[in-house]
Design a protein around this motif. Structure first.
Motif, mmCIF file in Angstrom:
data_model
loop_
_atom_site.group_PDB
_atom_site.id
_atom_site.type_symbol
_atom_site.label_atom_id
_atom_site.label_comp_id
_atom_site.label_asym_id
_atom_site.label_seq_id
_atom_site.Cartn_x
_atom_site.Cartn_y
_atom_site.Cartn_z
ATOM 1 N N GLN A 87 -44.292 25.868 0.541
ATOM 2 C CA GLN A 87 -44.772 26.115 -0.820
ATOM 3 C C GLN A 87 -45.105 24.793 -1.504
ATOM 4 O O GLN A 87 -44.400 23.800 -1.352
ATOM 5 C CB GLN A 87 -43.732 26.864 -1.645
ATOM 6 N N LYS A 88 -46.181 24.795 -2.253
ATOM 7 C CA LYS A 88 -46.566 23.612 -3.028
ATOM 8 C C LYS A 88 -45.901 23.710 -4.395
ATOM 9 O O LYS A 88 -45.872 24.780 -5.007
ATOM 10 C CB LYS A 88 -48.069 23.533 -3.160
ATOM 11 N N VAL A 89 -45.347 22.575 -4.865
ATOM 12 C CA VAL A 89 -44.606 22.570 -6.121
ATOM 13 C C VAL A 89 -44.938 21.346 -6.970
ATOM 14 O O VAL A 89 -45.353 20.299 -6.464
ATOM 15 C CB VAL A 89 -43.073 22.595 -5.875
ATOM 16 N N LEU A 90 -44.763 21.527 -8.259
ATOM 17 C CA LEU A 90 -44.753 20.440 -9.236
ATOM 18 C C LEU A 90 -43.313 20.362 -9.711
ATOM 19 O O LEU A 90 -42.679 21.392 -9.955
ATOM 20 C CB LEU A 90 -45.668 20.748 -10.423
ATOM 21 N N VAL A 91 -42.789 19.142 -9.869
ATOM 22 C CA VAL A 91 -41.389 18.986 -10.256
ATOM 23 C C VAL A 91 -41.288 18.028 -11.433
ATOM 24 O O VAL A 91 -41.896 16.956 -11.432
ATOM 25 C CB VAL A 91 -40.531 18.447 -9.088
ATOM 26 N N TRP A 92 -40.517 18.435 -12.429
ATOM 27 C CA TRP A 92 -40.241 17.603 -13.592
ATOM 28 C C TRP A 92 -38.762 17.254 -13.594
ATOM 29 O O TRP A 92 -37.934 18.056 -13.154
ATOM 30 C CB TRP A 92 -40.568 18.354 -14.880
ATOM 31 N N VAL A 93 -38.450 16.063 -14.073
ATOM 32 C CA VAL A 93 -37.060 15.641 -14.225
ATOM 33 C C VAL A 93 -36.860 15.165 -15.655
ATOM 34 O O VAL A 93 -37.825 14.900 -16.376
ATOM 35 C CB VAL A 93 -36.671 14.520 -13.226
ATOM 36 N N GLU A 94 -35.604 15.048 -16.054
ATOM 37 C CA GLU A 94 -35.301 14.535 -17.385
ATOM 38 C C GLU A 94 -35.850 13.115 -17.504
ATOM 39 O O GLU A 94 -35.841 12.349 -16.542
ATOM 40 C CB GLU A 94 -33.790 14.545 -17.600
ATOM 41 N N LYS A 95 -36.313 12.756 -18.685
ATOM 42 C CA LYS A 95 -37.005 11.488 -18.901
ATOM 43 C C LYS A 95 -36.261 10.269 -18.348
ATOM 44 O O LYS A 95 -36.848 9.423 -17.706
ATOM 45 C CB LYS A 95 -37.286 11.307 -20.390
ATOM 46 N N GLU A 96 -34.993 10.149 -18.569
ATOM 47 C CA GLU A 96 -34.209 9.006 -18.095
ATOM 48 C C GLU A 96 -33.231 9.417 -16.999
ATOM 49 O O GLU A 96 -32.147 8.847 -16.883
ATOM 50 C CB GLU A 96 -33.458 8.355 -19.267
#
Length: 116
Positions: A87-96
């Motif tokens: 599966q193709k994904v976009l991942v976000w993390v907390e800024k710091e």
């Protein structure tokens, strides 16, 4: 004197705990931390091969927790067990968010969006 030291320590501990709360954290949809393809789903983590605009690594391990939102392009919600290799994904993390400097690097995901 002891009471004031205990008060300061308690205050610092409380501020630290409040600062660690990511529930309800906003995600800049235009700027994912990492884009790629899932290569392994293991427990509460996914291994992803891809690229990042802010971090130079061809693969990453993203851990999930109770605050991680997993969605698709129509905003249906999923669980980590619904994810699979390929599966193709976009991942976000907390800024710091602290990144563990292992290979591959590891960090806790704030949001994972399945794009296929």
């Amino acid at each position: 004197m002891k009471k004031s030291i205990h008060g300061v320590i308690l205050s610092l501990l409380l501020l630290t705990l409040i600062g660690c709360n990511t529930q309800g954290a906003e995600v800049d949809e235009a700027s994912p931390f990492y884009t790629g393809e899932i290569t392994i789903v293991s427990g509460s983590s996914i291994h992803v091969e891809g690229k990042s605009e802010v971090y130079d690594s061809p693969e990453f391990v993203f851990h999930t927790d109770d605050n991680t939102a997993i969605t698709n392009e129509t905003n249906d919600t999923f669980s980590i067990v619904d994810l699979s290799k390929g599966q193709k994904v976009l991942v976000w993390v907390e800024k710091e968010a602290p990144v563990m400097e292992s290979y591959p690097p590891q960090v806790t995901a704030l949001k994972i969006k399945v794009t296929n």
